[in-house]
Design a protein around this motif. Structure first.
Motif, PDB file in Angstrom:
ATOM      1  N   GLU A  44       0.786  -1.314   0.037  1.00 41.39           N
ATOM      2  CA  GLU A  44      -0.112   0.091   0.157  1.00 41.39           C
ATOM      3  C   GLU A  44       0.812   1.332   0.027  1.00 41.39           C
ATOM      4  O   GLU A  44       0.566   2.212  -0.685  1.00 41.39           O
ATOM      5  N   SER A 104       1.339   4.398  -2.778  1.00 38.97           N
ATOM      6  CA  SER A 104       0.562   5.664  -2.489  1.00 38.97           C
ATOM      7  C   SER A 104       0.933   6.765  -3.039  1.00 38.97           C
ATOM      8  O   SER A 104       0.236   7.487  -3.505  1.00 38.97           O
ATOM      9  N   ILE A 151      -6.606   3.107  -4.797  1.00 41.03           N
ATOM     10  CA  ILE A 151      -6.602   2.619  -3.393  1.00 41.03           C
ATOM     11  C   ILE A 151      -7.380   1.552  -3.215  1.00 41.03           C
ATOM     12  O   ILE A 151      -6.794   0.324  -2.705  1.00 41.03           O
TER      13      ILE A 151
END
Length: 193
Positions: free
Chosen positions: A7, A11, A150
């Motif tokens: 993640e 980002s 996301i």
């Protein structure tokens, strides 16, 4: 902890893509290939195709949610990937159309590019409804970019608890964007030259 690093790894890319796509689309929306000396025909056949693409996206999103509710994760993954591909195809067609065609004015019945008083009176408050739908569609289409990315990365990193949380926000917004894309097309299509 490996999942969290995935993640984190994406980002910055998500932020960059979420800024670059709307900026590039806005710039390209204002570029007309004929003004740059290119002899291209307007791609006037594209709006019904990209509106259909939006409609198919809406159906695919609903099918993807149904698949995951039935526990079919593999089908859900495939459908969501397909929905992203459809959205990218829409974006390419939308930009191509606007780079080769003049903008259509809602209510321009005689297709002269000018909304005169008589045309404005005839269309009435429907013009306001159209613009409310169009503006919310555009604003949410920008907002949906980071939400989709996301949500997708959280699924890839198998952070399904976090994926589900954001998917509950992403899904209705993405569905709204897809459905209103079709509505905007249906409302403006009588005014295409």
């Amino acid at each position: 902890m490996e999942d969290h690093s995935l993640e984190k790894k994406y980002s910055k890319l998500i932020i960059a893509v979420s800024i670059i796509i709307p900026v590039v689309v806005a710039i390209l929306f204002g570029v007309k290939l004929k003004d740059l000396g290119f002899n291209v025909e307007p791609l006037s056949f594209l709006p019904p195709i990209y509106a259909t693409t939006n409609g198919i996206t809406a159906i695919v999103l609903v099918l993807a949610v149904m698949a995951i509710k039935k526990g079919n994760r593999k089908l859900h993954e495939r459908l969501m990937t397909f929905a992203i591909a459809l959205s990218l195809a829409f974006l390419v067609m939308y930009v191509a159309y606007h780079m080769t065609s003049d903008s259509t004015k809602f209510g321009d019945l005689n297709h002269d590019g000018i909304l005169d008083t008589a045309e404005s009176a005839k269309i009435g408050s429907l013009r306001l409804v159209y613009f409310i739908i169009l503006i919310t569609h555009i604003l949410l289409s920008v907002a949906i970019i980071p939400l989709v990315l996301i949500t997708y990365v959280r699924a890839l990193s198998e952070r399904f608890d976090r994926h589900r949380k954001i998917a509950k926000i992403t899904f209705p917004i993405w569905l709204y964007v897809a459905v209103t894309g079709v509505i905007v097309f249906l409302m403006i299509s009588p005014y295409y030259a």
